[in-house]
Design a protein around this motif. Structure first.
Motif, short mmCIF file in Angstrom:
data_model
loop_
_atom_site.label_atom_id
_atom_site.label_comp_id
_atom_site.label_asym_id
_atom_site.label_seq_id
_atom_site.Cartn_x
_atom_site.Cartn_y
_atom_site.Cartn_z
N ILE A 140 0.85 -1.18 0.00
CA ILE A 140 0.00 0.00 0.00
C ILE A 140 0.89 1.23 0.00
O ILE A 140 2.05 1.18 0.42
N THR A 141 0.31 2.33 -0.45
CA THR A 141 1.08 3.56 -0.54
C THR A 141 1.19 4.22 0.83
O THR A 141 0.41 3.91 1.74
N PRO A 142 2.18 5.10 0.99
CA PRO A 142 2.29 5.83 2.27
C PRO A 142 1.02 6.63 2.59
O PRO A 142 0.65 6.76 3.76
N GLN A 143 0.39 7.16 1.56
CA GLN A 143 -0.86 7.90 1.79
C GLN A 143 -1.94 6.96 2.36
O GLN A 143 -2.68 7.34 3.28
N GLN A 144 -2.02 5.76 1.82
CA GLN A 144 -2.99 4.80 2.34
C GLN A 144 -2.65 4.38 3.77
O GLN A 144 -3.54 4.20 4.61
N SER A 145 -1.36 4.22 4.05
CA SER A 145 -0.95 3.88 5.41
C SER A 145 -1.32 5.00 6.38
O SER A 145 -1.74 4.75 7.52
N ALA A 146 -1.21 6.24 5.93
CA ALA A 146 -1.59 7.37 6.79
C ALA A 146 -3.10 7.39 7.03
O ALA A 146 -3.55 7.75 8.12
N ILE A 147 -3.86 6.99 6.02
CA ILE A 147 -5.32 6.95 6.18
C ILE A 147 -5.71 5.98 7.28
O ILE A 147 -6.61 6.24 8.08
N LEU A 148 -5.02 4.85 7.35
CA LEU A 148 -5.35 3.82 8.35
C LEU A 148 -5.03 4.27 9.77
O LEU A 148 -5.49 3.64 10.73
N ARG A 149 -4.28 5.33 9.94
CA ARG A 149 -3.90 5.81 11.27
C ARG A 149 -4.58 7.12 11.64
O ARG A 149 -4.29 7.69 12.69
N ASP A 150 -5.49 7.56 10.79
CA ASP A 150 -6.20 8.82 11.04
C ASP A 150 -7.58 8.51 11.61
O ASP A 150 -8.50 8.14 10.88
#
Length: 600
Positions: A140-150
Motif C-alpha cells: 500500500i502507498t504511504p498515503q494509504q498507510s496514513a489513512i489507516l492511522r487517522d
C-alpha cells in the motif's frame, strides 16, 4: 443492252464519275475533316488558286516537316541533358553505396551493441512492469498507510484501504508457497497495518458509542461498516459492544424514568404515573412501554450487529437496567391490592409480555426472570386471596335447606369463580399453553370450593349429603363448561358426581328392597316370600312409594332418571335371584320381566 450503257460500263472515267457522284459526302467524316483543313489553307476559290493547290500542299508539307524536325531537335537536347544527369546521379549513388558499405562495416559492432542494449531495455521494462504489478498487489502507498492511522476521518476510503490490506494478507498465503521469505515479510507488514487500522477503528467506534445515548440513535453506514470490520477482532468487537451496552442501558433507564414522570415530548403521551390509581393500566403501561422500547433497541442493534445471539444477549443486559425500577413499582401495586381480579389481570399481563418479550431478550434474561417473579408473586397473592375468601365462606357456612340446593355461601363461591373465569377469559393470556394456565387457575378455585361443599354437607344424612353434593358439583361443572380448556376439571367433577351417584343408587335400591321387604337370598322363607309378594303387588300400583323423596331434589331430570333406572336394575337382579329360589313355588306371582316393566 444499249450501246450507251455498254460504253459507260467499259469507260473507267465514267465509272469513277459514277462512283464520285454516288458518294454521300456529308456522311464521310474523313472527307469532312479534310475539307475543313483545306478551307483553312484555301481562302479564295479561283483559277489561280486551284492551279497552285498542289504546290501549296507541298509547301505546307515542307513547313510542317521543318517544324517537326525542330521540335524533335529540342526533345533530343532534353534527352541528352537528362542522360547526363542520370549518369551523374548513378555516379553519386555508386559513391553513396560505397560509403554505406563502408559505414555498415564500421557500424555493425555499434548496431549489435545497440540491439543488445534494446533487448536489455525491454527486459528491464518487463521487470519494471512486473515489480510495479507486484507492488500494486502486495503493498500500500504511504498515503494509504496514513489513512489507516487517522481516527478523525473514518469514511469509505478508510474501509476500502482496510479491505485492501486484508486482501493482501490473504494473498500472501499463496505467495508463501513459492517465495516464503518475501511472503513472510509482506504478511508482517500487513499485520502491522491491520493492527494499526483496527486500533484506529476501535478508538473511533468507542468515541461514537458515546454519541449513541439519545432516545433514537442513528445506525448510519459508517457505524455499520465499523462494527462489521471489528468482528474480525473479537476482543475489540466485544469491548465496543460492552461500551455500547453501558451507554444504551443508561439511556433506556433514563427514558423509562422520563416516561414515568415526564411523559413524551410536549406532554404527549402523558406520564405513566398519572394512571397509578388504576393498578392494571399502570402496570400494563409500564411493561408495554418497555416492550416497545426493547423492540426499538433490537431494531437499532440488528442494524449494527449481524449476530442474532449477540443481539439477544446485548438486549438482555440493556433491559436489566430497568428491572429495579419496574420491580419496585409493580410489587408495590401487588402488595397494596386486595382485589383478586386486579391481581389476575396483572398476572395475565405479565404472562403475555413474558411470551412477547422473551424472543427479543432470551428466556434467561434478567427482565424475563423479573416478570416471571412478578407473575409468581401475583399468583401467590391471588391464591392467598381466593383461599382466604373461600375459608371465610366455609367458616360462616349455613345448613343446606330441605331442597338440597347449594347454600348461599356456596352460591357466593360459585359467583366468585364465574367472575374470576370471566376475567381470565377476557384477559390477555399466554398462547404457549392455555390448557396449563386454565388448569392452574381451576386448581386454585376448585379445591377450596369442593371442600366448602363437603363441609356444608357434613351435618346431612348420607342420602341428603349425596344429593346435595351431586347438585353442587353439577352446578360447578355447568358453570365452568362454558369456558375453554376446562375439560380436565369437568372430568374430575364428573368422577366425583359418579361416586355420589353410585352411593345414591345403592341407597335407592335398598329403599325399594326395604319397602317390599325383599329378603336376602340366604334368608328366603315361604312366609317372607308371601309378604313380599303382597307388598310388591301393592307397591307396583303406585311406584312413587318406592322412590326416595330426596331423588326429587336432584337438579336435573336426567340425574333423577339415572338414579331410578340404576336402582331398578339392581333391584331386578336381586328379585330375579329370589324368584328363582327353590323355595318359591309360585309364591311370587309376578315374574322379573313383569316387575321390570311395571317399575319403568
Amino acid at each position: 443492252m444499249s450501246p450507251v450503257a455498254h460504253d459507260s460500263a467499259s469507260n473507267p472515267l465514267s465509272r469513277k464519275l459514277q462512283k464520285i457522284l454516288s458518294l454521300k459526302l456529308d456522311q464521310d467524316p474523313d472527307l469532312l475533316l479534310a475539307l475543313k483543313g483545306l478551307s483553312s489553307i484555301v481562302t479564295t476559290n479561283n483559277l489561280r488558286t486551284r492551279r497552285n493547290l498542289r504546290g501549296e500542299f507541298e509547301r505546307r508539307g515542307v513547313e510542317l516537316s521543318e517544324e517537326l524536325c525542330e521540335t524533335f531537335r529540342n526533345v533530343n537536347c532534353l534527352i541528352e541533358t537528362l542522360s547526363n544527369e542520370i549518369d551523374d546521379m548513378s555516379n553519386t549513388c555508386d559513391s553513396m553505396s560505397e560509403k554505406l558499405t563502408s559505414s555498415r562495416k564500421e557500424m555493425s559492432g555499434l548496431l549489435e551493441k545497440t540491439s543488445q542494449i534494446k533487448r536489455e531495455s525491454e527486459y528491464v521494462e518487463m521487470k519494471r512492469e512486473v515489480i510495479g504489478a507486484f507492488i500494486e498487489r502486495y503493498h500500500i502507498t504511504p498515503q494509504q498507510s496514513a489513512i489507516l492511522r487517522d481516527s478523525q476521518n473514518i469514511n469509505d476510503t478508510f474501509f476500502e484501504v482496510m479491505r485492501r490490506v486484508k486482501t493482501i494478507h490473504q494473498d500472501c498465503k499463496m505467495l508463501l508457497q513459492t517465495h516464503q521469505t518475501t511472503g513472510l515479510q509482506i504478511m508482517e507488514n500487513m499485520n502491522t497495518e491491520q493492527e494499526a487500522a483496527y486500533q484506529t477503528l476501535y478508538k473511533w467506534t468507542q468515541n461514537e458509542c458515546l454519541h449513541m445515548s439519545s432516545e433514537a440513535p442513528e445506525a448510519n453506514k459508517t457505524r455499520k461498516q465499523a462494527m462489521l470490520m471489528l468482528q474480525d477482532r473479537a476482543p475489540l468487537y466485544d469491548a465496543c459492544i460492552q461500551e455500547l451496552c453501558k451507554i444504551r442501558r443508561a439511556a433506556l433507564l433514563r427514558m423509562f424514568i422520563n416516561a414515568l414522570t415526564k411523559g413524551g415530548p410536549g406532554g404527549s403521551p402523558k406520564p405513566i404515573e398519572l394512571s397509578s390509581h388504576d393498578p392494571v393500566r399502570y402496570s400494563g403501561d409500564m411493561i408495554a412501554w418497555l416492550h416497545q422500547a426493547i423492540a426499538s433497541e433490537r431494531d437499532f442493534l440488528m442494524s449494527l450487529i449481524s449476530d442474532k445471539d449477540k443481539v439477544t444477549k446485548t438486549l438482555a443486559f440493556i433491559s436489566e437496567g430497568v428491572c429495579r425500577t419496574l420491580k419496585i413499582r409493580v410489587e408495590q401495586i401487588v402488595n397494596n391490592t386486595e382485589d383478586c381480579f386486579v391481581l389476575l389481570k396483572i398476572c395475565n399481563i405479565t404472562q403475555f409480555y413474558i411470551s412477547t418479550v422473551s424472543p427479543f431478550v432470551g428466556l434467561k434474561a434478567p427482565l424475563i426472570a423479573l416478570l416471571s417473579d412478578l407473575k409468581m408473586h401475583c399468583t401467590q397473592q391471588f391464591n392467598r386471596y381466593i383461599t382466604l375468601t373461600l375459608t371465610r365462606l366455609a367458616d360462616r357456612s349455613e345448613q343446606p335447606t330441605h331442597d338440597l340446593i347449594p347454600t348461599a355461601s356456596v352460591q357466593e363461591a360459585l359467583q366468585l369463580i364465574k367472575v374470576v373465569l370471566n376475567t381470565h377469559d377476557i384477559s390477555v393470556v399466554s398462547n404457549l399453553n392455555p390448557n396449563e394456565a386454565m388448569s392452574k387457575l381451576l386448581e386454585v378455585l376448585m379445591e377450596p370450593t369442593v371442600n366448602l361443599c363437603i363441609t356444608t354437607s357434613q351435618q346431612l344424612s348420607s342420602i341428603d349429603g349425596s344429593v346435595y353434593r351431586i347438585n353442587t358439583f353439577s352446578c360447578i361443572a355447568n358453570l365452568i363448561s362454558i369456558y375453554e380448556h376446562t375439560d380436565t376439571a369437568i372430568a374430575s367433577l364428573q368422577n366425583k358426581i359418579e361416586d355420589e351417584m353410585a352411593s345414591l343408587i345403592f341407597q335407592q335400591t335398598e329403599h325399594i328392597a326395604k319397602t317390599v321387604q325383599l329378603p336376602p337370598l340366604e334368608a328366603v322363607t315361604r312366609d317372607r316370600l308371601t309378604i313380599t309378594a303382597t307388598l310388591i303387588d301393592k307397591a307396583l300400583c303406585n311406584t312413587e312409594t318406592l322412590s326416595l323423596h330426596q331423588r326429587r331434589c336432584l337438579a336435573t331430570l336426567k340425574l333423577r332418571n339415572r338414579v331410578w333406572e340404576g336402582a331398578c336394575e339392581e333391584f331386578i337382579k336381586s328379585y330375579t335371584a329370589v324368584y328363582q329360589s327353590p323355595l318359591n313355588h309360585n309364591l311370587l306371582t309376578k315374574t322379573p320381566r313383569q316387575v321390570e316393566e311395571l317399575l319403568k
